[in-house]
Design a protein around this motif. Sequence first.
Motif, PDB file in Angstrom:
ATOM      1  N   SER A 165      -2.494   1.956  16.721  1.00  0.00           N
ATOM      2  CA  SER A 165      -2.873   2.787  15.417  1.00  0.00           C
ATOM      3  C   SER A 165      -1.644   3.080  14.883  1.00  0.00           C
ATOM      4  O   SER A 165      -1.553   3.586  13.540  1.00  0.00           O
ATOM      5  N   GLU A 181      -6.969  10.327   3.331  1.00  0.00           N
ATOM      6  CA  GLU A 181      -8.352   9.744   3.481  1.00  0.00           C
ATOM      7  C   GLU A 181      -8.530   9.231   5.013  1.00  0.00           C
ATOM      8  O   GLU A 181      -9.614   9.169   5.767  1.00  0.00           O
ATOM      9  N   THR A 182      -7.359   8.390   5.488  1.00  0.00           N
ATOM     10  CA  THR A 182      -7.627   7.583   6.576  1.00  0.00           C
ATOM     11  C   THR A 182      -6.473   7.933   7.461  1.00  0.00           C
ATOM     12  O   THR A 182      -6.608   7.581   8.776  1.00  0.00           O
ATOM     13  N   ASP A 183      -5.269   8.729   7.432  1.00  0.00           N
ATOM     14  CA  ASP A 183      -4.515   8.747   8.335  1.00  0.00           C
ATOM     15  C   ASP A 183      -4.701  10.028   9.398  1.00  0.00           C
ATOM     16  O   ASP A 183      -5.444  10.921   9.167  1.00  0.00           O
ATOM     17  N   THR A 191      -1.715   7.821  13.435  1.00  0.00           N
ATOM     18  CA  THR A 191      -1.133   6.805  12.349  1.00  0.00           C
ATOM     19  C   THR A 191       0.296   6.999  12.174  1.00  0.00           C
ATOM     20  O   THR A 191       1.092   6.174  11.819  1.00  0.00           O
ATOM     21  N   ARG A 222     -13.735  16.994   5.847  1.00  0.00           N
ATOM     22  CA  ARG A 222     -12.684  16.405   6.540  1.00  0.00           C
ATOM     23  C   ARG A 222     -12.086  17.269   7.362  1.00  0.00           C
ATOM     24  O   ARG A 222     -11.962  18.557   7.504  1.00  0.00           O
ATOM     25  N   HIS A 228       0.822  -1.403   0.021  1.00  0.00           N
ATOM     26  CA  HIS A 228      -0.138   0.137   0.173  1.00  0.00           C
ATOM     27  C   HIS A 228       0.613   1.110   0.053  1.00  0.00           C
ATOM     28  O   HIS A 228       0.312   2.412   0.234  1.00  0.00           O
ATOM     29  N   LYS A 253      -1.817   8.890   3.189  1.00  0.00           N
ATOM     30  CA  LYS A 253      -3.202   8.460   2.879  1.00  0.00           C
ATOM     31  C   LYS A 253      -4.152   9.642   3.458  1.00  0.00           C
ATOM     32  O   LYS A 253      -4.493   9.182   4.512  1.00  0.00           O
ATOM     33  N   ARG A 286     -13.955  18.042  -0.183  1.00  0.00           N
ATOM     34  CA  ARG A 286     -13.154  17.693   1.037  1.00  0.00           C
ATOM     35  C   ARG A 286     -13.442  18.523   2.296  1.00  0.00           C
ATOM     36  O   ARG A 286     -12.790  18.326   3.419  1.00  0.00           O
ATOM     37  N   THR A 321      -5.237  15.082   7.745  1.00  0.00           N
ATOM     38  CA  THR A 321      -6.071  15.184   8.953  1.00  0.00           C
ATOM     39  C   THR A 321      -4.948  15.207  10.096  1.00  0.00           C
ATOM     40  O   THR A 321      -4.235  14.261  10.304  1.00  0.00           O
TER      41      THR A 321
END
Length: 656
Positions: free
Chosen positions: A383, A301-303, A356, A97, A26, A299, A94, A330
């Motif tokens: 995490s 969107e998720t980090d 993360t 977010r 990834h 990333k 976005r 974020t």
Amino acid sequence: MADNTTIDSLLHEERRFPPSDEFVAHRVATPELYEQARADRLGFWAEQAKTLLHWHTPFTEVLDWSNAPFARWFGDGRINVSYNCLDRHVLEGRGDRVALLFEGEPGDERSLTYAELTAEVKKAANMLATLGVTEGDRVVIYMPQIPEAIIAMLAVARLGAIHSVVFGGFSAESLRARIDDADAKLVITADGGYRKGKVFPLKPAVDEAIADGGTAVKNVVVVKRGGNDVTWVDGRDVWWEEEIATMSDEHTAEAFDPENPLFILYTSGTTGNPKGIIHSSGGYLTGAAYTHKNVFDLKPETDVYWCTADVGWITGHSYVVYGPLANGATQVIYEGTPDAPQPGRWWDIIEKYGVTIFYTAPTAIRGFMKAGREIPQARDLSSLRLLGTVGEPINPEAWMWYREVIGGNRCPIVDTWWQTETGAIMVSALPGITHTKPGSAQVPLPGISIDVLSEDGVHVGAEAGGLLVVTEPWPSMLRGIWGDPDRFVETYWAKFGDKYFAGDGAHLDADGDVWLLGRVDDVMNVSGHRLSTMEIESALVAHEMTAEAAVIGADDDTTGQAVVAFVILKARHQKDMSEEEAAAELRSWVSKQIGAIARPRDIHIVNELPKTRSGKIMRRLLRDIAEGRALGDTTTLTDTNVIDVISQAMLSGGDD
Ligand code: PRX
């Protein structure tokens, strides 16, 4: 610089940590980046600038190096940095977010989405415009680590004005010097901020810095944070909250020349006053966004990303403000100290927000090692998936502790070498590609060309040491020193012609990996912060008690280096107070002159300083003494007896 035994053991470091298959599957950065950059360096940078940023007017020229070392990157394009960090995320869907997850030291929380942050910055930009701030004006920001610090920076940038953030730990004198040098017309500050469980006031330093009316400052905008009382100058001071409340959240970002300075950031040099390092808009943002995305495997969107640096330093500029926000990340921002109110505060924050990606300084890691692994081990840090370090060399022991105890042996560690001047990370592993090695910053990033040279400019080859240089211009390179183009050329470009001289010693090992060995000039690195020995010496001799002073950076188990001063008192003051009292007085004097970060760890009151026959202070000897090493050759000393005198003074506890 590290001594030879240390270098030998470092260079024979056998441990390698390949990324896991899962990580590789990834990964964001791919090995092709190296190929692409090698094949066409300028084309590679143009591609990064185009894909990572929005250009109001696309550029056609990539680099103009005809006036080297004054570079122009993407010079015929037009860009707005604030728009890139805000509006475009909202316009591209976005807006909901979360941009900032703020945690105050007392435990208060605040979260701002990209839409909310954009609206706040637009209001702040309208406020600054009302106060007369326009393109090219300088605005000094002297704030705690709260969302308004970031909002203020982006609002200044939005108007095409230039910010100069001064770390809140600097004194009124240091603040004044920076306000003067930049000829700033506005200061943004706060009543106070939280630190170690207390409110530390900021406004009094601003008041003191500009009290005599001798600066260009017309207004002081004050954010309410500490709730402490402040003195007020009517007509000059305005409350941020009161002004903002009346402002529209509509503001259209104008497009500017990408070479317009985005900010000035002062950093210590070898001599004289701190240097105002100038960074550009388009090239700087390209470097910050590119490195943030690839080095941190982002990333968005998720980090949940967290860089612990204060916005008062370059790491806070590039990896709290500009890189993460340009990339739509974020992120957590935390106001206070790692151990307030208890030593597990940082790990609590990681657990609470599910961080993360975590980026911090080796000094902090060594501090946590000392406090004991039970503290982080009592928290759920699962995490985390990537760790970074910056600011100073990390010793392999601390690297391994970070990997095992914080990273659970699963997170790649990126040891990132760069500087205020480089604007963005230059040398670092790329996670998911590089097999990491404890203690080595390893390889230049794709697009960055570095070398290690001998004093006379010859490449040193494997298993040898020399001076680190950057051999080709890069987009986020400094554009100059504010008000002093000659010093810019002299400091960085005189030594090796068209190659950028970084001021760091480096070694290349048999794999070609880079090991950073510390500064080769009179700049110290204390807790990852640059301090000038000369500046501290000047502060010491400015005290009426001092006849002579010498300052060195001595090895320190936690802070990497520590400030150690040797001071001769004027004869008439020698009887006034005990050596302990004199040392205490001088330590607080340095704090007042420069800031608490420059306060010497030890001050030794001595009767003489070791000097060569030509009158030069022998700092090497002082360092040997301060670090408790056997003394080397002292035959060039005027009076070898001096050494005994100093050593004696130290053994008998001449410090505080
Ligand atoms: O000596 C190097 C050290 O920090 C200096 C730059 O300091 P400053 O401009 O304050 O920026 C610090 C944050 C980027 C360098 O000349 N340094 C920085 N990163 C590393 C480092 N030394 C060893 N390893 C690093 N990763």
